[in-house]
Design a protein around this motif. Structure first.
Motif, PDB file in Angstrom:
ATOM      1  N   LEU A  95      -3.130   4.571 113.757  1.00 11.14           N
ATOM      2  CA  LEU A  95      -3.604   5.607 114.688  1.00 11.14           C
ATOM      3  C   LEU A  95      -5.056   6.024 114.457  1.00 11.14           C
ATOM      4  N   ALA A  96      -5.545   5.843 113.246  1.00 13.04           N
ATOM      5  CA  ALA A  96      -6.931   6.141 112.876  1.00 13.04           C
ATOM      6  C   ALA A  96      -7.416   7.540 113.278  1.00 13.04           C
ATOM      7  N   PRO A  97      -6.691   8.596 112.846  1.00 12.68           N
ATOM      8  CA  PRO A  97      -7.244   9.937 113.082  1.00 12.68           C
ATOM      9  C   PRO A  97      -8.472  10.135 112.204  1.00 12.68           C
ATOM     10  N   ARG A  98      -9.348  11.056 112.606  1.00 14.64           N
ATOM     11  CA  ARG A  98     -10.500  11.371 111.756  1.00 14.64           C
ATOM     12  C   ARG A  98     -10.026  11.939 110.428  1.00 14.64           C
ATOM     13  N   TRP A  99      -9.014  12.833 110.484  1.00 11.85           N
ATOM     14  CA  TRP A  99      -8.460  13.469 109.279  1.00 11.85           C
ATOM     15  C   TRP A  99      -6.935  13.428 109.319  1.00 11.85           C
ATOM     16  N   LEU A 100      -6.325  13.142 108.184  1.00 10.69           N
ATOM     17  CA  LEU A 100      -4.904  13.368 107.964  1.00 10.69           C
ATOM     18  C   LEU A 100      -4.818  14.662 107.173  1.00 10.69           C
ATOM     19  N   ALA A 101      -4.086  15.635 107.690  1.00  7.28           N
ATOM     20  CA  ALA A 101      -3.943  16.929 107.018  1.00  7.28           C
ATOM     21  C   ALA A 101      -2.494  17.106 106.597  1.00  7.28           C
ATOM     22  N   VAL A 102      -2.229  16.958 105.308  1.00  4.39           N
ATOM     23  CA  VAL A 102      -0.874  17.110 104.779  1.00  4.39           C
ATOM     24  C   VAL A 102      -0.655  18.582 104.456  1.00  4.39           C
ATOM     25  N   VAL A 103       0.350  19.183 105.077  1.00  5.78           N
ATOM     26  CA  VAL A 103       0.617  20.605 104.845  1.00  5.78           C
ATOM     27  C   VAL A 103       1.662  20.743 103.734  1.00  5.78           C
ATOM     28  N   GLY A 104       1.144  20.929 102.542  1.00  4.52           N
ATOM     29  CA  GLY A 104       1.982  21.087 101.361  1.00  4.52           C
ATOM     30  C   GLY A 104       1.481  20.212 100.233  1.00  4.52           C
ATOM     31  N   VAL A 105       0.879  20.835  99.232  1.00  3.03           N
ATOM     32  CA  VAL A 105       0.306  20.081  98.120  1.00  3.03           C
ATOM     33  C   VAL A 105       1.389  19.382  97.303  1.00  3.03           C
ATOM     34  N   THR A 106       2.551  19.985  97.164  1.00  2.00           N
ATOM     35  CA  THR A 106       3.634  19.356  96.411  1.00  2.00           C
ATOM     36  C   THR A 106       4.096  18.079  97.105  1.00  2.00           C
ATOM     37  N   ALA A 107       4.211  18.121  98.418  1.00  2.00           N
ATOM     38  CA  ALA A 107       4.603  16.927  99.174  1.00  2.00           C
ATOM     39  C   ALA A 107       3.541  15.840  99.053  1.00  2.00           C
ATOM     40  N   TYR A 108       2.278  16.216  99.127  1.00  2.00           N
ATOM     41  CA  TYR A 108       1.203  15.238  98.991  1.00  2.00           C
ATOM     42  C   TYR A 108       1.266  14.573  97.613  1.00  2.00           C
ATOM     43  N   ARG A 109       1.402  15.379  96.583  1.00  2.00           N
ATOM     44  CA  ARG A 109       1.474  14.835  95.219  1.00  2.00           C
ATOM     45  C   ARG A 109       2.635  13.852  95.088  1.00  2.00           C
ATOM     46  N   ALA A 110       3.799  14.222  95.622  1.00  2.00           N
ATOM     47  CA  ALA A 110       4.990  13.377  95.505  1.00  2.00           C
ATOM     48  C   ALA A 110       4.860  12.097  96.321  1.00  2.00           C
ATOM     49  N   ALA A 111       4.296  12.180  97.515  1.00  2.00           N
ATOM     50  CA  ALA A 111       4.202  11.014  98.395  1.00  2.00           C
ATOM     51  C   ALA A 111       3.155  10.015  97.934  1.00  2.00           C
ATOM     52  N   PHE A 112       2.076  10.510  97.337  1.00  2.00           N
ATOM     53  CA  PHE A 112       0.960   9.632  97.001  1.00  2.00           C
ATOM     54  C   PHE A 112       0.707   9.503  95.499  1.00  2.00           C
ATOM     55  N   GLY A 113       1.557  10.116  94.681  1.00  2.00           N
ATOM     56  CA  GLY A 113       1.436   9.973  93.236  1.00  2.00           C
ATOM     57  C   GLY A 113       0.168  10.572  92.659  1.00  2.00           C
ATOM     58  N   GLU A 114      -0.389  11.554  93.329  1.00  2.00           N
ATOM     59  CA  GLU A 114      -1.620  12.201  92.854  1.00  2.00           C
ATOM     60  C   GLU A 114      -1.255  13.572  92.285  1.00  2.00           C
ATOM     61  N   ARG A 115      -0.810  13.569  91.050  1.00  2.00           N
ATOM     62  CA  ARG A 115      -0.271  14.772  90.403  1.00  2.00           C
ATOM     63  C   ARG A 115      -1.269  15.911  90.263  1.00  2.00           C
ATOM     64  N   ALA A 116      -2.545  15.618  90.222  1.00  2.00           N
ATOM     65  CA  ALA A 116      -3.549  16.663  90.023  1.00  2.00           C
ATOM     66  C   ALA A 116      -4.174  17.147  91.335  1.00  2.00           C
ATOM     67  N   ALA A 117      -3.667  16.678  92.474  1.00  2.00           N
ATOM     68  CA  ALA A 117      -4.252  17.067  93.768  1.00  2.00           C
ATOM     69  C   ALA A 117      -4.199  18.576  93.956  1.00  2.00           C
ATOM     70  N   LYS A 118      -5.226  19.092  94.614  1.00  2.00           N
ATOM     71  CA  LYS A 118      -5.312  20.521  94.927  1.00  2.00           C
ATOM     72  C   LYS A 118      -5.554  20.673  96.428  1.00  2.00           C
ATOM     73  N   ILE A 119      -5.411  21.879  96.912  1.00  2.00           N
ATOM     74  CA  ILE A 119      -5.688  22.182  98.313  1.00  2.00           C
ATOM     75  C   ILE A 119      -7.144  21.828  98.606  1.00  2.00           C
ATOM     76  N   GLY A 120      -7.382  21.234  99.767  1.00  2.00           N
ATOM     77  CA  GLY A 120      -8.740  20.901 100.186  1.00  2.00           C
ATOM     78  C   GLY A 120      -8.905  19.420 100.448  1.00  2.00           C
ATOM     79  N   PRO A 121     -10.145  18.978 100.670  1.00  2.00           N
ATOM     80  CA  PRO A 121     -10.396  17.556 100.935  1.00  2.00           C
ATOM     81  C   PRO A 121     -10.106  16.723  99.688  1.00  2.00           C
ATOM     82  N   GLN A 122      -9.601  15.524  99.905  1.00  2.00           N
ATOM     83  CA  GLN A 122      -9.236  14.622  98.817  1.00  2.00           C
ATOM     84  C   GLN A 122     -10.218  13.460  98.748  1.00  2.00           C
ATOM     85  N   GLU A 123     -10.243  12.809  97.601  1.00  2.00           N
ATOM     86  CA  GLU A 123     -11.040  11.588  97.443  1.00  2.00           C
ATOM     87  C   GLU A 123     -10.447  10.444  98.255  1.00  2.00           C
TER      88      GLU A 123
END
Length: 161
Positions: A95-123
């Motif tokens: 779909l190539a959106p400009r931004w994917l916005a995941v609502v929920g840091v815990t879900a983001y960490r679990a889905a992508f294995g990024e345990r140290a992720a915080k709210i905000g833009p990601q690498e």
């Protein structure tokens, strides 16, 4: 609620039971997604969940990390999050959106294995799409008020143009 080339594709954790029954994202009355979307300036007025198709006209869409409906997100397994992350990556690349916005840091960490992720833009990027993690708008998330969530959503809105 997706289309190609969106400004922002919002990604919830998974459908709640009311969302699954109604077919409308973030349908539970205590969920603050729709008020926060409006307070942040993404929509010119407060939309009802039943008006979700209107989001497409603003260059916005909604999907989920996991498709299975549950009463609470803590009913999901780690494997469901990981598989949901894989499926989401394929969807975002297509779909190539400009931004994917995941609502929920815990879900983001679990889905992508990024345990140290915080709210905000990601690498992380997915294809050409940037990734932003937003606070979970569930009424159970007492750490964030509607106003402080709206401020974070507005940061994303400004970045998304």
């Amino acid at each position: 609620m997706v289309a190609g080339g969106l400004r922002v594709l919002f990604c919830g954790i998974n459908p709640g039971l009311l969302t699954a029954a109604s077919g409308f994202h973030f349908a539970r009355p205590g969920n603050r997604f729709w008020p926060v979307l409006h307070l942040s300036g993404f929509t010119p007025r407060l939309l009802k969940p039943s008006e979700q198709r209107e989001l497409l006209s603003y260059g916005l869409g909604i999907t989920n990390v996991v498709a299975r409906a549950t009463a609470r997100a803590d009913e999901l397994t780690p494997e469901e999050y990981v598989e949901g992350g894989r499926i989401l990556e394929v969807k975002v690349e297509r779909l190539a959106p400009r931004w994917l916005a995941v609502v929920g840091v815990t879900a983001y960490r679990a889905a992508f294995g990024e345990r140290a992720a915080k709210i905000g833009p990601q690498e992380r990027t997915i294809g050409g799409s940037r990734v932003w993690v937003l606070p979970n708008p569930s009424g159970l998330n007492a750490h964030w008020t509607a106003q402080t969530m709206a401020e974070e959503f507005a940061r994303l809105r400004e970045a998304a143009g």
